[in-house]
Structure formats: C-alpha cells, structure tokens
Scaffold this motif. Structure first.
Motif, PDB file in Angstrom:
ATOM      1  N   GLU A  18       0.829  -1.204   0.000  1.00 39.68           N
ATOM      2  CA  GLU A  18       0.000   0.000   0.000  1.00 39.68           C
ATOM      3  C   GLU A  18       0.869   1.261   0.000  1.00 39.68           C
ATOM      4  OE1 GLU A  18      -2.920   0.138   3.052  1.00 39.68           O
ATOM      5  OE2 GLU A  18      -3.829  -1.789   2.520  1.00 39.68           O
ATOM      6  N   LEU A  19       1.952   1.235   0.777  1.00 40.77           N
ATOM      7  CA  LEU A  19       2.863   2.391   0.785  1.00 40.77           C
ATOM      8  C   LEU A  19       3.450   2.631  -0.597  1.00 40.77           C
ATOM      9  CD1 LEU A  19       4.900   1.877   4.103  1.00 40.77           C
ATOM     10  CD2 LEU A  19       3.213   3.663   3.620  1.00 40.77           C
ATOM     11  N   ILE A  20       3.826   1.554  -1.270  1.00 45.38           N
ATOM     12  CA  ILE A  20       4.407   1.674  -2.604  1.00 45.38           C
ATOM     13  C   ILE A  20       3.386   2.267  -3.577  1.00 45.38           C
ATOM     14  CG2 ILE A  20       5.322   0.356  -4.565  1.00 45.38           C
ATOM     15  CD1 ILE A  20       6.543  -1.581  -2.467  1.00 45.38           C
TER      16      ILE A  20
ATOM     17  N   ALA B 274       0.764   4.107  -2.796  1.00 51.24           N
ATOM     18  CA  ALA B 274       0.453   5.495  -2.427  1.00 51.24           C
ATOM     19  C   ALA B 274       1.546   6.454  -2.875  1.00 51.24           C
ATOM     20  CB  ALA B 274       0.258   5.597  -0.918  1.00 51.24           C
ATOM     21  N   ALA B 275       2.766   5.945  -3.016  1.00 52.65           N
ATOM     22  CA  ALA B 275       3.879   6.780  -3.463  1.00 52.65           C
ATOM     23  C   ALA B 275       3.890   6.936  -4.978  1.00 52.65           C
ATOM     24  CB  ALA B 275       5.203   6.195  -2.988  1.00 52.65           C
ATOM     25  N   GLY B 276       2.936   6.280  -5.654  1.00 52.13           N
ATOM     26  CA  GLY B 276       2.842   6.389  -7.104  1.00 52.13           C
ATOM     27  C   GLY B 276       3.958   5.672  -7.838  1.00 52.13           C
ATOM     28  N   THR B 277       4.474   4.606  -7.231  1.00 52.43           N
ATOM     29  CA  THR B 277       5.564   3.869  -7.854  1.00 52.43           C
ATOM     30  C   THR B 277       5.210   2.392  -7.878  1.00 52.43           C
ATOM     31  OG1 THR B 277       7.965   3.546  -7.845  1.00 52.43           O
ATOM     32  CG2 THR B 277       6.859   3.536  -5.702  1.00 52.43           C
ATOM     33  N   THR B 278       6.173   1.568  -8.211  1.00 56.70           N
ATOM     34  CA  THR B 278       5.964   0.131  -8.309  1.00 56.70           C
ATOM     35  C   THR B 278       7.187  -0.595  -7.787  1.00 56.70           C
ATOM     36  OG1 THR B 278       5.596  -1.711  -9.844  1.00 56.70           O
ATOM     37  CG2 THR B 278       6.826   0.167 -10.676  1.00 56.70           C
TER      38      THR B 278
ATOM     39  N   GLY C 149      11.419  -3.133 -11.017  1.00 56.70           N
ATOM     40  CA  GLY C 149      12.488  -2.246 -11.441  1.00 56.70           C
ATOM     41  C   GLY C 149      13.005  -1.335 -10.342  1.00 56.70           C
ATOM     42  N   ALA C 150      12.904  -1.804  -9.097  1.00 50.56           N
ATOM     43  CA  ALA C 150      13.366  -1.000  -7.971  1.00 50.56           C
ATOM     44  C   ALA C 150      14.043  -1.898  -6.950  1.00 50.56           C
ATOM     45  CB  ALA C 150      12.198  -0.266  -7.318  1.00 50.56           C
ATOM     46  N   GLU C 151      14.968  -1.316  -6.214  1.00 51.53           N
ATOM     47  CA  GLU C 151      15.547  -2.024  -5.066  1.00 51.53           C
ATOM     48  C   GLU C 151      14.621  -1.829  -3.875  1.00 51.53           C
ATOM     49  OE1 GLU C 151      19.854  -1.741  -3.719  1.00 51.53           O
ATOM     50  OE2 GLU C 151      18.827  -0.790  -2.026  1.00 51.53           O
ATOM     51  N   LEU C 152      14.220  -2.928  -3.256  1.00 50.78           N
ATOM     52  CA  LEU C 152      13.382  -2.892  -2.065  1.00 50.78           C
ATOM     53  C   LEU C 152      14.257  -3.257  -0.876  1.00 50.78           C
ATOM     54  CD1 LEU C 152      10.320  -4.883  -3.479  1.00 50.78           C
ATOM     55  CD2 LEU C 152      10.755  -2.422  -3.615  1.00 50.78           C
ATOM     56  N   ARG C 153      14.294  -2.387   0.114  1.00 55.21           N
ATOM     57  CA  ARG C 153      15.127  -2.615   1.291  1.00 55.21           C
ATOM     58  C   ARG C 153      14.229  -2.641   2.529  1.00 55.21           C
ATOM     59  NH1 ARG C 153      20.760  -1.633   2.248  1.00 55.21           N
ATOM     60  NH2 ARG C 153      20.864  -0.902   0.084  1.00 55.21           N
ATOM     61  N   VAL C 154      14.293  -3.736   3.267  1.00 55.01           N
ATOM     62  CA  VAL C 154      13.512  -3.884   4.493  1.00 55.01           C
ATOM     63  C   VAL C 154      14.499  -3.960   5.658  1.00 55.01           C
ATOM     64  CG1 VAL C 154      11.829  -5.270   5.749  1.00 55.01           C
ATOM     65  CG2 VAL C 154      11.690  -5.114   3.247  1.00 55.01           C
ATOM     66  N   THR C 155      14.386  -3.017   6.573  1.00 55.05           N
ATOM     67  CA  THR C 155      15.344  -2.904   7.659  1.00 55.05           C
ATOM     68  C   THR C 155      14.701  -3.258   8.985  1.00 55.05           C
ATOM     69  OG1 THR C 155      16.455  -1.118   6.467  1.00 55.05           O
ATOM     70  CG2 THR C 155      16.963  -1.341   8.799  1.00 55.05           C
TER      71      THR C 155
END
Length: 316
Positions: free
Chosen positions: A234-236, A238-242, A245-251
């Motif tokens: 949902e955050l992704i 809401a940010a208007g992105t996908t 093609g992106a690096e996803l980092r979970v900390t």
C-alpha cells in the motif's frame, strides 16, 4: 605462574595490594589536568576504576619476553599518563555504553583506560583494542604479547532463501522476520517495526520511499509476513511507484529506547538490487564497534550463527 604473571609480581603487584590515597590523588590529578574537549566530555571516576587504580597504581611492568602473538610490551600504571586521551576514550565509551577512566600508558606510547565493567582498553594509531576482560588479565596479556581484540564494527551478508511463486517483497519480509526473531532470541533487542525503502533503478537513484516504518502486528511472526507485506505494498502504491524495477530494502532497526552497544545492531534485507536476478534476496547483519566486546559481542556472534543456519554460509 605464567611469564606475564611473574612480570606483574616483579613490578610489585601482590594479591590484596591497595595503595589507597596515592591512587586517589593520582586520579584527581588526571581529572584536573585533562584539557577540556568540544562537547564538554570529562573524566568521571567510577567504582571499577577506583578499585583498579588502588590495586595497580604505580606499577612499572616490563615485557615478559619477545611476545607470543605480538611484541611483548611494558607499561606504567598512572592515570596522569593517559589523561590527554579523553576524546578517543569518550568516543569508545559512547560506542560500548560504558564510561572509561585513564589508567596508564604502554612503552609503545599507547594510552590505557579501564571501563565500568573492569575491562582494560588501549588506543593507538592502529585502532582501539580490548586487552583483557579484567585489568590483571589485560596487563599480563600486554606483557606476554598476546594478541588484543580489536574494537571495530563488523558485518555479515547471506543469500536468503526465497520461495518460488511469491513476490520478492514477501520473501524479503519473511527473511526480515527471521532476523526479528533471532535478534529477540539472542536478547539483542525486540524490534517493533520494519522499515521500507524503495529506490528505482532508473533515474537519479533517489529513494521514493525512504525508511517508512510498518509496525509489527501482535501474534506469530510467521503470520505477520502477509499483513506486513500488504501494508508495504500500500505504501508503494500510495507513493505512485511500483516494486518492479526497484531495489526494495527492508530494515530491522533497534527501538528508539535501545542503548549502546545493542542500538548499533541492524539487520537489512534487500531484493531487486541485481538486474540479473531481480528476485534474489540478500540478508545482512551489521554491528557497531561497541558490539564487538563483552556480552553484546557474544549476542551478535550468536545471531550470526543462527542466520548462517537459516541462510547458509555468509559471503565474503
């Protein structure tokens, strides 16, 4: 009796030694003669330093031979000789969560300090070193030339397991939740949230989501994976992105009320960072310099062992 213990005895140490007022006067002199530093740091006496100085002050220890691992080194136990090293020992104390007090100086010109746990440390041009878990142990190790333990940050990286047929983000969240469990089990800290960072691989490389926190729901960590992933999705959106093609980092960050050195420990999972294998999941564990000594070091090494059993050998 070892050669180092003989050297200590030859310097005048004996069980029950207590030079009392002489040590206290030297400590007071070290405090009053120390030059002020930016930030207002100052030497502060505490019980472990008082005991150590009463027992060892005034000793001049000679090397006990050429050295077992490194060159054997003598020292003088006098806090005045290390009073100028307030800044590096203050930084070390902030990292370890334990204050230090000047203790003496080696023949190689490295200042010595004792911390609130009664451990002996040295600083020199090569770094910061723990000489022993006790002052006596550290002095003997110094004289015998036993290799000191470097106080430095450390990190590990693993290729985390990925379940076929599920999204890379879900696999990343699952790996992060394993890290949450391990950190809690090893009494490092109990994480309260995961933080998401999304950085497109095209364009200027700036994150479109930068460390947004997603609270961990109550109950089983295994059952938390899908709702946490849904919240991040949902955050992704809401940010208007996908996520493609992106690096996803979970900390997995330490809670805000965590104290050093455990607060320096962080686990991170990323996926989408490798164009050739966009679904690959990388798990890493990093710990600051303060977590390389004492109980924190034991806990962090235990975490690394647990994560190796989960993900396989760490990569170089």
């Amino acid at each position: 009796m070892t050669a180092g213990a003989e050297s200590l005895a030859a310097a005048g140490w004996f069980e029950g030694r207590d030079v009392g007022v002489e040590a206290q006067l030297a400590a007071l002199k070290a405090v009053t003669l120390a030059e002020p530093v930016v930030g207002g740091a100052a030497w502060e006496m505490f019980p472990a330093a008082d005991r150590a100085l009463r027992e060892f002050h005034g000793l001049r220890l000679a090397p006990a031979g050429p050295g077992l691992d490194v060159a054997g080194t003598g020292c003088v136990v006098d806090p005045v000789a290390a009073r100028h090293a307030l800044r590096p020992f203050a930084r070390l104390g902030r990292a370890t969560g334990a204050r230090l007090f000047p203790f003496g100086r080696t023949d190689a010109d490295a200042p010595l300090a004792v911390d609130e746990e009664g451990r002996l440390f040295a600083v020199d041009h090569g770094g910061r070193w723990q000489l022993g878990e006790t002052v006596r142990e550290g002095l003997i190790a110094l004289a015998e030339g036993r290799a000191p333990h470097r106080v430095a940050a450390r990190s590990w990286t693993w290729d985390a397991p990925s379940e076929p047929g599920v999204t890379p983000l879900l696999n990343a969240v699952r790996a992060a939740l394993v890290a949450v469990y391990v950190l809690h089990h090893r009494d490092v800290f109990s994480a309260r949230e995961l933080r998401l960072t999304v950085t497109p691989l095209r364009g200027v490389g700036a994150p479109v989501i930068d460390g947004r926190g997603v609270p961990l729901p109550g109950g089983s960590l295994t059952e938390s994976a899908e709702p946490v992933t849904a919240a991040m999705t949902e955050l992704i959106g809401a940010a208007g992105t996908t996520a493609t093609g992106a690096e996803l980092r979970v900390t997995v960050p330490a809670p805000g009320d965590s104290r050093a050195p455990r607060s320096s420990v962080v686990a991170t999972v990323r996926t989408g960072h490798a164009a050739a294998a966009p679904g690959a999941v990388e798990l890493s564990l990093a710990a600051g310099a303060g977590a390389s000594v004492g109980g924190a070091r034991t806990a962090v090494l235990g975490c690394a062992d647990d994560l190796t059993r989960y993900a396989g050998p760490a990569s170089a």
